[in-house]
Design a protein around this motif. Structure first.
Motif, PDB file in Angstrom:
ATOM      1  N   ASP A 100      50.977  -3.573   3.069  1.00 35.60           N
ATOM      2  CA  ASP A 100      51.350  -4.825   3.713  1.00 35.60           C
ATOM      3  C   ASP A 100      52.137  -5.671   2.703  1.00 35.60           C
ATOM      4  O   ASP A 100      52.235  -5.293   1.534  1.00 35.60           O
ATOM      5  CB  ASP A 100      50.095  -5.551   4.199  1.00 35.60           C
ATOM      6  N   PRO A 101      52.697  -6.811   3.136  1.00 33.13           N
ATOM      7  CA  PRO A 101      53.575  -7.561   2.219  1.00 33.13           C
ATOM      8  C   PRO A 101      52.924  -7.934   0.883  1.00 33.13           C
ATOM      9  O   PRO A 101      53.592  -7.883  -0.154  1.00 33.13           O
ATOM     10  CB  PRO A 101      53.922  -8.822   3.018  1.00 33.13           C
ATOM     11  N   ALA A 102      51.650  -8.273   0.881  1.00 34.30           N
ATOM     12  CA  ALA A 102      51.013  -8.684  -0.377  1.00 34.30           C
ATOM     13  C   ALA A 102      50.805  -7.485  -1.306  1.00 34.30           C
ATOM     14  O   ALA A 102      50.921  -7.615  -2.529  1.00 34.30           O
ATOM     15  CB  ALA A 102      49.684  -9.388  -0.089  1.00 34.30           C
TER      16      ALA A 102
ATOM     17  N   MET B  51      44.412 -15.008   0.447  1.00 22.73           N
ATOM     18  CA  MET B  51      45.806 -15.138   0.009  1.00 22.73           C
ATOM     19  C   MET B  51      46.137 -16.500  -0.589  1.00 22.73           C
ATOM     20  O   MET B  51      45.737 -17.539  -0.075  1.00 22.73           O
ATOM     21  CB  MET B  51      46.758 -14.843   1.160  1.00 22.73           C
ATOM     22  N   ALA B  57      55.398 -16.379  -2.887  1.00 27.46           N
ATOM     23  CA  ALA B  57      55.007 -15.250  -2.047  1.00 27.46           C
ATOM     24  C   ALA B  57      53.485 -15.102  -2.055  1.00 27.46           C
ATOM     25  O   ALA B  57      52.835 -15.364  -3.073  1.00 27.46           O
ATOM     26  CB  ALA B  57      55.646 -13.969  -2.563  1.00 27.46           C
ATOM     27  N   ALA B  58      52.940 -14.661  -0.924  1.00 23.95           N
ATOM     28  CA  ALA B  58      51.487 -14.515  -0.832  1.00 23.95           C
ATOM     29  C   ALA B  58      51.013 -13.270  -1.569  1.00 23.95           C
ATOM     30  O   ALA B  58      51.608 -12.197  -1.452  1.00 23.95           O
ATOM     31  CB  ALA B  58      51.062 -14.448   0.629  1.00 23.95           C
ATOM     32  N   ILE B  59      49.943 -13.432  -2.346  1.00 21.93           N
ATOM     33  CA  ILE B  59      49.271 -12.290  -2.971  1.00 21.93           C
ATOM     34  C   ILE B  59      47.775 -12.432  -2.692  1.00 21.93           C
ATOM     35  O   ILE B  59      47.317 -13.505  -2.298  1.00 21.93           O
ATOM     36  CB  ILE B  59      49.514 -12.204  -4.498  1.00 21.93           C
ATOM     37  N   LYS B  60      47.043 -11.347  -2.904  1.00 19.78           N
ATOM     38  CA  LYS B  60      45.613 -11.374  -2.602  1.00 19.78           C
ATOM     39  C   LYS B  60      44.819 -11.701  -3.866  1.00 19.78           C
ATOM     40  O   LYS B  60      44.817 -10.933  -4.826  1.00 19.78           O
ATOM     41  CB  LYS B  60      45.192 -10.021  -2.036  1.00 19.78           C
ATOM     42  N   GLU B 118      60.818 -16.392   2.878  1.00 21.62           N
ATOM     43  CA  GLU B 118      61.744 -15.257   2.790  1.00 21.62           C
ATOM     44  C   GLU B 118      62.728 -15.245   3.939  1.00 21.62           C
ATOM     45  O   GLU B 118      63.850 -14.781   3.829  1.00 21.62           O
ATOM     46  CB  GLU B 118      60.940 -13.955   2.862  1.00 21.62           C
ATOM     47  N   LYS B 129      54.757  -7.920  12.204  1.00 18.71           N
ATOM     48  CA  LYS B 129      54.810  -6.935  11.122  1.00 18.71           C
ATOM     49  C   LYS B 129      54.316  -7.578   9.817  1.00 18.71           C
ATOM     50  O   LYS B 129      53.557  -6.977   9.069  1.00 18.71           O
ATOM     51  CB  LYS B 129      56.234  -6.398  10.957  1.00 18.71           C
ATOM     52  N   HIS B 130      54.740  -8.823   9.603  1.00 18.54           N
ATOM     53  CA  HIS B 130      54.340  -9.498   8.367  1.00 18.54           C
ATOM     54  C   HIS B 130      52.825  -9.669   8.274  1.00 18.54           C
ATOM     55  O   HIS B 130      52.260  -9.687   7.184  1.00 18.54           O
ATOM     56  CB  HIS B 130      55.035 -10.857   8.273  1.00 18.54           C
ATOM     57  N   GLU B 132      50.517  -7.696   8.862  1.00 19.19           N
ATOM     58  CA  GLU B 132      49.760  -6.455   8.659  1.00 19.19           C
ATOM     59  C   GLU B 132      48.648  -6.614   7.628  1.00 19.19           C
ATOM     60  O   GLU B 132      47.637  -5.939   7.702  1.00 19.19           O
ATOM     61  CB  GLU B 132      50.707  -5.317   8.242  1.00 19.19           C
ATOM     62  N   GLY B 133      48.833  -7.506   6.689  1.00 20.26           N
ATOM     63  CA  GLY B 133      47.809  -7.683   5.654  1.00 20.26           C
ATOM     64  C   GLY B 133      46.803  -8.778   5.948  1.00 20.26           C
ATOM     65  O   GLY B 133      46.034  -9.157   5.073  1.00 20.26           O
TER      66      GLY B 133
END
Ligand SMILES: Cc1cc2nc3c(=O)[nH]c(=O)nc-3n(C[C@H](O)[C@H](O)[C@H](O)COP(=O)(O)OP(=O)(O)OC[C@H]3O[C@@H](n4cnc5c(N)ncnc54)[C@H](O)[C@@H]3O)c2cc1C
Ligand code: FES
Ligand code: FES
Lengths: 262, 159
Positions: A100-102, B51, B57-60, B118, B129-130, B132-133
């Motif tokens: 996924d994007p992250a 997130m 940008a997003a990260i976990k 983005e 789609k974005h 998904e996480g």
């Protein structure tokens, strides 16, 4: 997660020196796989050596008919990179289909290749293309790299620095993804250089492999009239996601799909 | 194991701290700084409840060490509201009933902002789609997608 010493070297030499003087060290790239294994206490390194501060490892360049991708390039950087989009656009598409994007923001091509997950996307692509893996002390031919499930021919204290790929006439990769993880239940990569076609398969066995009869048939005639069920079921995985037979069928279906989309 | 000194900017505030190397960002935010807006769902990098923004940008946050972020900057959900006014994306989630229990919401909002950074006018398909996480166990995603469409529009209009 057990504790460890943390290092962030600025050069390859420094990283190797730290590695050689530590007890049970591990290199860290995006951490998307390594940190998860450490959290589950599957591994307990004494020292973590973060590679992300080593500058030259995150570049993409091209020269004549080759592109070079730095090992620390993230999936997301690769999917947006202009050189890659111009030269081998479906590599950018592959990168954009990982997780996924992250995950794509952190995970790297080098980490994915070094990890050699049989269901990962990069290994199949690297195996299909004319590609060499450069490390701090040698060049490894793609076919010599992936030796088994989560196993490669890399030495423990060896760092992948870049991947060099000869630009093909045609390349594509598609996968039938596991709907939860997006890892490939089966993935197919096809690379064509003149009349030489290589078809590789991910997700279906203990490591990515070249499908010989499909490659041979497509080298002779690049059309979707391929011989069916050429891969022995004994070579394919069976798990809760798919039987070996189902995987064999997917290999044919995805191969034809690539050719028909072309 | 030795503690290490790190300098990290969180929500525009600089923290100079000595930490154990195995400190995950999520634990640092919630336990050390009391920033409990960022949630922990799966702790295995699947659900996106944790997130935060890093370089827009997003990260976990459950899958990165604070040590990896030395001299870098993080923004959490607590820092979106300005002068008592909700961020347009937060507002859009409220207007469109984009949450039920709210557990996934901080992650959804950070993920949505990352998408708009983005691509400022994503289609419905791109939004789906974005995401998904990001997992949501309540809403069925319908209103989340609607919220992000409105949030994107408001973010465009507000520059
Ligand atoms: C939720 C989720 C979904 C995912 N989905 C997919 C997917 O659909 N397809 C897919 O292919 N992958 C997927 N992945 C894996 C992802 O691509 C990871 O990025 C990748 O497997 C590991 O890369 P990394 O940079 O995070 O490496 P790390 O986790 O940092 O390292 C992995 C291993 O490689 C070693 N290593 C790292 N860099 C180097 C180097 N330069 N030289 C030598 N050794 C090195 C490390 O020591 C470690 O042993 C997913 C991961 C997650 C968490
Ligand atoms: S808690 Fe981080 S992804 Fe679920
Ligand atoms: S609103 Fe409850 S998990 Fe999404």
């Amino acid at each position: 997660m057990y504790n460890f010493n943390f290092h962030s070297p600025n050069s390859i030499e420094e990283a190797i020196n730290i590695y050689n003087s530590s007890e049970e060290p591990k290199f860290l790239a995006g951490g998307m796989t390594l940190l998860a294994s450490m959290k589950q206490r599957l591994i307990a390194p004494s020292d973590i050596i973060d590679l992300r501060n080593i500058k030259d490892l995150s570049e993409v360049s091209s020269k004549e008919n080759h592109i070079t991708i730095g090992s620390l390039c993230t999936h997301s950087e690769i999917s947006n990179n202009v050189i890659i989009k111009n030269k081998i656009k479906n590599l950018a598409k592959l990168a954009n289909g990982i997780g996924d994007p992250a995950v794509r923001k952190m995970g790297t091509i080098g980490g994915s290749i070094a990890n050699s997950d049989p269901a990962a996307d990069w290994p199949a692509a690297i195996l299909a293309l004319k590609a060499n893996i450069k490390t701090n002390n040698r060049i490894i031919l793609n076919r010599d790299l992936f030796t088994g499930m989560f196993e490669t021919s890399l030495e423990e204290n060896e760092i992948i620095t870049s991947i060099e790929i000869q630009v093909p006439d045609f390349f594509d990769y598609i996968k039938f993804p596991n709907p939860a993880s997006r890892y490939a239940i089966v993935g197919i990569a096809i690379a064509k250089y003149d009349n030489n076609v290589i078809v590789t398969v991910s997700g279906a066995s203990h490591k990515p492999f070249i499908a010989d009869s499909l490659s041979e048939s497509l080298s002779k005639n690049f059309s979707s009239k391929i011989p069916l069920k050429t891969i022995s079921l004994d070579e394919l995985n069976e798990d809760i996601h798919a039987s070996a037979e189902y995987r064999a069928h997917l290999i044919d279906v995805l191969t034809k799909k690539i050719i028909n989309n072309n | 194991m030795h503690e290490i000194s790190i300098k990290i900017t969180i929500n525009e505030k600089i923290y100079d701290r000595s930490i154990l190397p195995n400190t995950l960002l999520i634990d640092f935010l919630r336990e050390e700084l009391g920033l409990t807006g960022t949630h922990v769902g799966c702790d295995t990098s699947q659900c996106g409840a944790c997130m935060v923004l890093h370089n827009n940008a997003a990260i976990k946050a459950c899958s990165i060490l604070v040590a990896q972020l030395n001299n870098q900057e993080i923004t959490t959900i607590e820092h979106l509201q300005k002068d008592d006014k909700l961020h347009p994306m937060q507002n859009a989630f409220r207007n469109n009933h984009g949450l039920q229990c709210g557990f996934c919401t901080p992650g959804m909002i950070m993920s949505a902002i990352s998408l708009i950074n983005e691509n400022n006018s994503p289609t419905e398909e791109e939004i789906r789609k974005h995401l998904e996480g990001n997992l949501c166990r309540c809403t069925g995603y319908q209103n989340i997608v609607k919220s992000i469409e409105e949030g994107a529009k408001d973010m465009r209009e507000k520059g």
